[in-house]
Design an enzyme around this catalytic site. Structure first.
Site, mmCIF file in Angstrom:
data_model
loop_
_atom_site.group_PDB
_atom_site.id
_atom_site.type_symbol
_atom_site.label_atom_id
_atom_site.label_comp_id
_atom_site.label_asym_id
_atom_site.label_seq_id
_atom_site.Cartn_x
_atom_site.Cartn_y
_atom_site.Cartn_z
ATOM 1 N N SER A 195 11.917 -21.785 10.020
ATOM 2 C CA SER A 195 13.372 -21.737 10.247
ATOM 3 C C SER A 195 13.995 -23.113 10.096
ATOM 4 O O SER A 195 15.216 -23.233 9.970
ATOM 5 C CB SER A 195 13.676 -21.184 11.641
ATOM 6 O OG SER A 195 13.308 -22.112 12.651
ATOM 7 N N ALA A 228 13.233 -23.401 21.111
ATOM 8 C CA ALA A 228 11.782 -23.219 20.946
ATOM 9 C C ALA A 228 11.445 -22.380 19.699
ATOM 10 O O ALA A 228 12.166 -21.433 19.387
ATOM 11 C CB ALA A 228 11.208 -22.557 22.189
ATOM 12 N N ASP A 267 18.729 -21.129 30.340
ATOM 13 C CA ASP A 267 19.364 -20.129 29.473
ATOM 14 C C ASP A 267 20.409 -20.828 28.605
ATOM 15 O O ASP A 267 21.311 -21.496 29.111
ATOM 16 C CB ASP A 267 20.027 -19.060 30.346
ATOM 17 C CG ASP A 267 20.643 -17.928 29.523
ATOM 18 O OD1 ASP A 267 20.856 -18.097 28.309
ATOM 19 O OD2 ASP A 267 20.933 -16.877 30.112
ATOM 20 N N ASP A 284 20.407 -21.079 16.897
ATOM 21 C CA ASP A 284 19.842 -20.002 16.075
ATOM 22 C C ASP A 284 19.269 -18.920 16.986
ATOM 23 O O ASP A 284 18.168 -18.429 16.773
ATOM 24 C CB ASP A 284 18.758 -20.556 15.144
ATOM 25 C CG ASP A 284 18.289 -19.537 14.102
ATOM 26 O OD1 ASP A 284 19.075 -18.640 13.771
ATOM 27 O OD2 ASP A 284 17.131 -19.640 13.649
ATOM 28 N N LYS A 313 23.913 -13.054 13.349
ATOM 29 C CA LYS A 313 23.108 -11.962 12.815
ATOM 30 C C LYS A 313 24.030 -10.869 12.271
ATOM 31 O O LYS A 313 25.092 -10.585 12.837
ATOM 32 C CB LYS A 313 22.184 -11.396 13.889
ATOM 33 C CG LYS A 313 21.344 -12.447 14.606
ATOM 34 C CD LYS A 313 20.522 -13.300 13.637
ATOM 35 C CE LYS A 313 19.811 -14.429 14.373
ATOM 36 N NZ LYS A 313 19.071 -15.319 13.455
#
Length: 363
Positions: A195, A228, A267, A284, A313
């Protein structure tokens, strides 16, 4: 009737066509699109004078699903294998073509291209070999300057097979700088995930080369939400930035060892930086696009970042309509609650899949 050919990601022809119909109608031009599934391009039909108008007024950087588009000069469907160059010359020497596009010639450069499909990839070797003889042939008929010039239009040979080609042109001020509209990037062997190429491409697409030294530079502070294992953080670190990587998941040790990354286990929808010294916000996260758009907008309005790059998305159906709705909501919020002028760009990048990448910054 001529028109334009718009290059796009295979499988997104209908979205590309829907956007073209929308944008061309806004310019007062009413043509129609021809598409086939998975062909990697869309043909938009209109009159020659309208097509040349689109070459100047249909701004490529404002199109989401189009990587590159060219005005059709000729469409040759039966190229003889023994002398393809002559067949192209004949097509370009046609009286109607010469008259309709007299102001275009001579072009300053040539690109020999294919759709981004498996069939197109098989043609790539042929295209590389054909470029030199075609360049020489076009110079002989005064369709190409003796020396390359970035001030003149570019002529494109868009091959669908070794017997069928669209010959077209694009203006130098309204074109992609890359062959087929695709930047060729290599995935770094030490990057935590593939990515990483999405953000690398986004920086190249959204930030002009002459501005990168000022806008993407060492010492800047950045935040990566949903970081992550660190694919996007990697791109920020390699550019010398200090990164707050926000994610409850683990980050790659190689990134933590650089000393440039602070891993914040929180979060991404709840975190905010303590100081308003963040230049870049990137995100992302796999979440509902409306929710991500709202989050990015609030960071910008609250002054918690200066520029943001994030992915939205896409739904399974009516993707262009949905994207237009998401972006309009972001724009309205920034206008109503923002701090002045802003720039918003959106693109389905080469390294994107079922998503688009959005860039917003205050001006």
């Amino acid at each position: 009737m001529t028109g334009i050919v718009a290059y796009c990601r295979p499988g997104f022809e209908n979205d590309c066509a829907a956007e073209l119909q929308d944008k061309t109608a806004a310019l007062g031009i009413y043509g129609y699109c021809q598409t086939k599934p998975q062909q990697g391009f869309v043909v938009y039909r209109c009159q020659s004078e309208e097509a040349e108008h689109l070459a100047k007024k249909l701004i490529l950087t404002e199109l989401i699903f189009t990587r590159q588009f060219i005005v059709i000069l000729a469409h040759v469907t039966e190229l003889p294998q023994e002398d393809r160059v002559s067949a192209v010359q004949v097509a370009l020497l046609d009286e109607d073509v010469q008259e309709a596009f007299a102001g275009v010639k001579p072009c300053g450069d040539i690109r020999v291209e294919t759709p981004d499909t498996n069939d197109g990839k098989e043609l790539s070797k042929f295209c590389r070999k054909f470029t030199v003889p075609l360049r020489q042939g076009l110079r002989k008929i005064d369709w190409l300057t003796a020396k390359e010039s970035d001030r003149r239009p570019t002529i494109h040979a868009f091959f669908l097979s070794n017997q069928e080609v669209y010959i077209g042109f694009s203006y130098s001020f309204n074109q992609s700088p890359w062959l087929m509209g695709i930047p060729r990037l290599r995935s770094p062997s030490d990057a935590p995930s593939r990515s990483t190429l999405k953000l690398d491409e986004a920086f190249q697409v959204f930030v002009p080369e002459h501005e990168r030294e000022e806008r993407i530079t060492s010492g800047m502070n950045a935040v990566d939400l949903g970081a992550a294992p660190g694919g996007w953080t990697y791109q920020l670190v390699r550019r010398g930035m200090m990164v707050q990587a926000v994610d409850n998941g683990p980050m790659a040790e190689s990134l933590m060892e650089t000393g440039q990354v602070k891993h914040i286990r929180e979060d991404g929808f709840k975190y905010r930086p303590k100081k308003k010294n963040v230049t870049w916000l990137v995100c992302d996260m796999v979440e509902k696009p409306a929710r991500v758009g709202e989050l990015m907008t609030s960071w910008l309005i609250d002054g918690d970042c200066k520029e943001a790059i994030f992915n939205l998305k896409l739904p399974m159906k009516r993707r262009y309509a949905a994207v237009a709705e998401y972006l309009e909501q972001i724009k309205q919020t920034l206008v109503e609650q923002g701090r002045g002028r802003f720039e918003l760009q959106a693109k389905q990048l080469y390294h994107d899949r079922e998503e688009i990448t959005v860039h917003i910054r205050w001006l």
